[in-house]
Design a protein around this motif. Structure first.
Motif, PDB file in Angstrom:
ATOM      1  N   LEU A 114       0.843  -1.182   0.000  1.00 25.58           N
ATOM      2  CA  LEU A 114       0.000   0.000   0.000  1.00 25.58           C
ATOM      3  C   LEU A 114       0.879   1.233   0.000  1.00 25.58           C
ATOM      4  CD1 LEU A 114      -2.299  -1.301   2.859  1.00 25.58           C
ATOM      5  CD2 LEU A 114      -2.738  -1.501   0.412  1.00 25.58           C
ATOM      6  N   ALA A 115       0.625   2.157  -0.924  1.00 24.14           N
ATOM      7  CA  ALA A 115       1.411   3.375  -1.045  1.00 24.14           C
ATOM      8  C   ALA A 115       0.477   4.517  -1.400  1.00 24.14           C
ATOM      9  CB  ALA A 115       2.488   3.208  -2.121  1.00 24.14           C
ATOM     10  N   PRO A 116       0.902   5.768  -1.201  1.00 26.41           N
ATOM     11  CA  PRO A 116       0.030   6.890  -1.560  1.00 26.41           C
ATOM     12  C   PRO A 116      -0.381   6.817  -3.034  1.00 26.41           C
ATOM     13  CG  PRO A 116       1.866   7.661  -0.224  1.00 26.41           C
ATOM     14  CD  PRO A 116       2.149   6.226  -0.572  1.00 26.41           C
ATOM     15  N   GLY A 117      -1.661   6.649  -3.273  1.00 22.29           N
ATOM     16  CA  GLY A 117      -2.180   6.639  -4.634  1.00 22.29           C
ATOM     17  C   GLY A 117      -1.979   5.356  -5.407  1.00 22.29           C
ATOM     18  N   ALA A 118      -1.421   4.318  -4.780  1.00 28.41           N
ATOM     19  CA  ALA A 118      -1.130   3.099  -5.539  1.00 28.41           C
ATOM     20  C   ALA A 118      -1.305   1.849  -4.690  1.00 28.41           C
ATOM     21  CB  ALA A 118       0.293   3.149  -6.085  1.00 28.41           C
ATOM     22  N   LEU A 119      -1.680   0.772  -5.368  1.00 25.98           N
ATOM     23  CA  LEU A 119      -1.772  -0.562  -4.772  1.00 25.98           C
ATOM     24  C   LEU A 119      -0.968  -1.515  -5.642  1.00 25.98           C
ATOM     25  CD1 LEU A 119      -3.030  -2.834  -2.972  1.00 25.98           C
ATOM     26  CD2 LEU A 119      -4.930  -2.873  -4.610  1.00 25.98           C
ATOM     27  N   PHE A 120      -0.039  -2.258  -5.020  1.00 23.87           N
ATOM     28  CA  PHE A 120       0.761  -3.258  -5.728  1.00 23.87           C
ATOM     29  C   PHE A 120       0.327  -4.627  -5.233  1.00 23.87           C
ATOM     30  CE2 PHE A 120       3.198   0.622  -5.540  1.00 23.87           C
ATOM     31  CZ  PHE A 120       3.806   0.721  -6.782  1.00 23.87           C
ATOM     32  N   ARG A 264       9.271  -1.987   0.914  1.00 23.47           N
ATOM     33  CA  ARG A 264      10.011  -1.562  -0.271  1.00 23.47           C
ATOM     34  C   ARG A 264       9.151  -1.802  -1.503  1.00 23.47           C
ATOM     35  NH1 ARG A 264      16.173  -3.814   1.017  1.00 23.47           N
ATOM     36  NH2 ARG A 264      16.258  -2.988   3.166  1.00 23.47           N
ATOM     37  N   LEU A 265       8.902  -0.745  -2.250  1.00 23.72           N
ATOM     38  CA  LEU A 265       8.065  -0.858  -3.442  1.00 23.72           C
ATOM     39  C   LEU A 265       8.846  -1.521  -4.575  1.00 23.72           C
ATOM     40  CD1 LEU A 265       6.261   2.606  -3.423  1.00 23.72           C
ATOM     41  CD2 LEU A 265       5.572   0.441  -2.359  1.00 23.72           C
ATOM     42  N   PRO A 266       8.144  -2.215  -5.465  1.00 22.76           N
ATOM     43  CA  PRO A 266       8.815  -2.933  -6.551  1.00 22.76           C
ATOM     44  C   PRO A 266       9.553  -1.996  -7.500  1.00 22.76           C
ATOM     45  CG  PRO A 266       6.517  -3.621  -6.314  1.00 22.76           C
ATOM     46  CD  PRO A 266       6.682  -2.402  -5.481  1.00 22.76           C
ATOM     47  N   ALA A 267      10.668  -2.494  -8.034  1.00 25.21           N
ATOM     48  CA  ALA A 267      11.379  -1.761  -9.083  1.00 25.21           C
ATOM     49  C   ALA A 267      10.557  -1.817 -10.370  1.00 25.21           C
ATOM     50  CB  ALA A 267      12.750  -2.383  -9.310  1.00 25.21           C
ATOM     51  N   SER A 268      10.808  -0.894 -11.265  1.00 26.42           N
ATOM     52  CA  SER A 268      10.002  -0.798 -12.485  1.00 26.42           C
ATOM     53  C   SER A 268      10.031  -2.091 -13.288  1.00 26.42           C
ATOM     54  CB  SER A 268      10.495   0.367 -13.343  1.00 26.42           C
ATOM     55  OG  SER A 268      11.867   0.198 -13.674  1.00 26.42           O
ATOM     56  N   GLU A 269      11.189  -2.776 -13.309  1.00 20.68           N
ATOM     57  CA  GLU A 269      11.285  -4.004 -14.100  1.00 20.68           C
ATOM     58  C   GLU A 269      10.499  -5.166 -13.489  1.00 20.68           C
ATOM     59  OE1 GLU A 269      15.223  -3.611 -11.747  1.00 20.68           O
ATOM     60  OE2 GLU A 269      13.818  -2.309 -12.848  1.00 20.68           O
ATOM     61  N   ASP A 270      10.076  -5.006 -12.240  1.00 24.14           N
ATOM     62  CA  ASP A 270       9.310  -6.067 -11.585  1.00 24.14           C
ATOM     63  C   ASP A 270       7.798  -5.854 -11.679  1.00 24.14           C
ATOM     64  OD1 ASP A 270      11.612  -7.415 -10.771  1.00 24.14           O
ATOM     65  OD2 ASP A 270      11.801  -6.164  -8.973  1.00 24.14           O
ATOM     66  N   ILE A 271       7.385  -4.791 -12.343  1.00 20.16           N
ATOM     67  CA  ILE A 271       5.961  -4.489 -12.497  1.00 20.16           C
ATOM     68  C   ILE A 271       5.493  -4.991 -13.851  1.00 20.16           C
ATOM     69  CG2 ILE A 271       4.228  -2.676 -12.597  1.00 20.16           C
ATOM     70  CD1 ILE A 271       6.044  -1.008 -10.791  1.00 20.16           C
ATOM     71  N   TYR A 272       4.444  -5.786 -13.836  1.00 16.30           N
ATOM     72  CA  TYR A 272       3.933  -6.415 -15.059  1.00 16.30           C
ATOM     73  C   TYR A 272       3.272  -5.372 -15.951  1.00 16.30           C
ATOM     74  CZ  TYR A 272       1.408  -9.728 -18.026  1.00 16.30           C
ATOM     75  OH  TYR A 272       0.924 -10.439 -19.094  1.00 16.30           O
ATOM     76  N   ALA A 273       3.707  -5.332 -17.208  1.00 18.97           N
ATOM     77  CA  ALA A 273       3.186  -4.344 -18.146  1.00 18.97           C
ATOM     78  C   ALA A 273       2.385  -4.990 -19.262  1.00 18.97           C
ATOM     79  CB  ALA A 273       4.341  -3.533 -18.747  1.00 18.97           C
ATOM     80  N   GLY A 274       2.226  -6.303 -19.211  1.00 15.06           N
ATOM     81  CA  GLY A 274       1.523  -6.998 -20.281  1.00 15.06           C
ATOM     82  C   GLY A 274       0.023  -7.010 -20.081  1.00 15.06           C
ATOM     83  N   ARG A 275      -0.636  -7.716 -20.959  1.00 19.13           N
ATOM     84  CA  ARG A 275      -2.089  -7.832 -20.896  1.00 19.13           C
ATOM     85  C   ARG A 275      -2.481  -8.724 -19.724  1.00 19.13           C
ATOM     86  NH1 ARG A 275      -6.520  -7.004 -23.881  1.00 19.13           N
ATOM     87  NH2 ARG A 275      -8.245  -8.497 -23.745  1.00 19.13           N
ATOM     88  N   ILE A 276      -3.522  -8.337 -19.025  1.00 17.18           N
ATOM     89  CA  ILE A 276      -3.976  -9.075 -17.864  1.00 17.18           C
ATOM     90  C   ILE A 276      -5.313  -9.719 -18.170  1.00 17.18           C
ATOM     91  CG2 ILE A 276      -4.687  -8.901 -15.442  1.00 17.18           C
ATOM     92  CD1 ILE A 276      -2.777  -6.540 -15.218  1.00 17.18           C
ATOM     93  N   ALA A 277      -5.404 -11.009 -17.899  1.00 16.89           N
ATOM     94  CA  ALA A 277      -6.654 -11.724 -18.162  1.00 16.89           C
ATOM     95  C   ALA A 277      -7.769 -11.140 -17.324  1.00 16.89           C
ATOM     96  CB  ALA A 277      -6.486 -13.208 -17.853  1.00 16.89           C
TER      97      ALA A 277
END
Length: 291
Positions: A114-120, A264-277
């Motif tokens: 949980l972060a300001p304005g975002a959910l991972f 610790r929030l995920p690094a950009s390379e660890d965030i999925y950018a593909g299509r989500i079912a």
């Protein structure tokens, strides 16, 4: 390294699957002190407006969450547990989904940051690789992530109280052995957004517009230092798959103040950018009462 934060319609659908058919409920608590301090001799509304700021001064705590929804003759509960840093507005929860209606499927805990304005979210499935995170902008969710993630952000739960319009002192009781004062009232999400922190303003505004009503009944329990020990909100949620609003009870229990928190929030390379079912599976079935 600068983070690339992705917000896609698919991500929102994935998160919506958590509650599109499952939700929570739970109780309350109160604090000690003289009758005057308890609020019997005065208006408790200003005290509740300051409850979120009191948590910021407290620093950190552990948290347990419960979200319950009854629909289609079935009552479903999602539970979470973790830690929260109120000064940085960062938290980590392990959220456990209930079994599918058939009772045969075990779900792995979902990790939520949980972060300001975002959910991972991690381990959500729906086509996301196991080592990747899904990021969702909470202001883009119709409920501001007060319900959708299956757990209410502890600081967001406190900031809802900034919108308290009416409140009464119920009495003294205990929460997990801690003396507390119990208050009951109603908050307005639009008013809460006006007084919220920068990170909470957008999500609360979204919730004020997205819920069936911006009025939120609550029970809250404060300890002798004014810290929230337990808060229970009753939201009226529309999941988009049925005409009638669904009553959702969300309870947040805070304890062990001062506990170490290292989120610790995920690094950009660890965030999925593909299509989500867009398969929401058993959660959707439970929400729609199709079991």
């Amino acid at each position: 390294m600068a983070q690339r934060w992705h917000s896609r319609r698919g991500a929102v659908v994935v998160v919506a699957g958590l509650v599109a058919g499952v939700c929570t409920g739970a109780g309350g608590c109160s604090a000690g002190g003289s009758d005057t301090e308890d609020g019997r001799a005065g208006d408790p509304v200003p005290l509740l407006h300051r409850a979120a700021d009191t948590l910021v001064r407290a620093g950190t705590s552990k948290a347990r969450t419960s979200m319950e929804m009854a629909t289609g003759g079935t009552r479903v509960t999602i539970r979470g547990q973790g830690v929260y840093d109120y000064r940085r507005q960062l938290g980590e929860l392990k959220v456990l989904l209930p079994q599918d209606p058939a009772g045969t499927v075990e779900h792995r805990p979902i990790t939520e940051l949980l972060a300001p304005g975002a959910l991972f979210m991690k381990n959500r499935g729906a086509g996301v690789p196991e080592d990747k995170w899904v990021r969702v902008e909470t202001a883009a969710l119709s409920d501001g992530n007060l319900v959708t993630g299956g757990a209410t952000d502890p600081f967001a739960a406190a900031e809802v109280l900034r919108g308290t319009r009416t409140a009464t002192y119920v009495g003294r009781t205990e929460v997990a052995g801690t003396p507390v004062r119990h208050y009951r009232g109603t908050a307005d999400l639009a008013l809460a957004a006006e007084g919220a922190s920068a990170g909470g303003r957008g999500p609360l505004r979204a919730a004020a517009k997205g819920f069936a009503t911006a009025r939120v009944p609550f029970d809250v329990y404060l300890d002798d230092e004014g810290r929230i020990r337990k808060v229970r909100h009753r939201f009226s949620f529309v999941n988009g798959r049925q005409e009638k609003a669904v009553a959702v009870a969300s309870t947040t229990l805070l304890y062990d103040f001062g506990a170490p928190v290292d989120v610790r929030l995920p690094a950009s390379e660890d965030i999925y950018a593909g299509r989500i079912a867009e398969d929401t599976g058993g959660a959707e079935a439970a929400a729609g009462g199709k079991d």
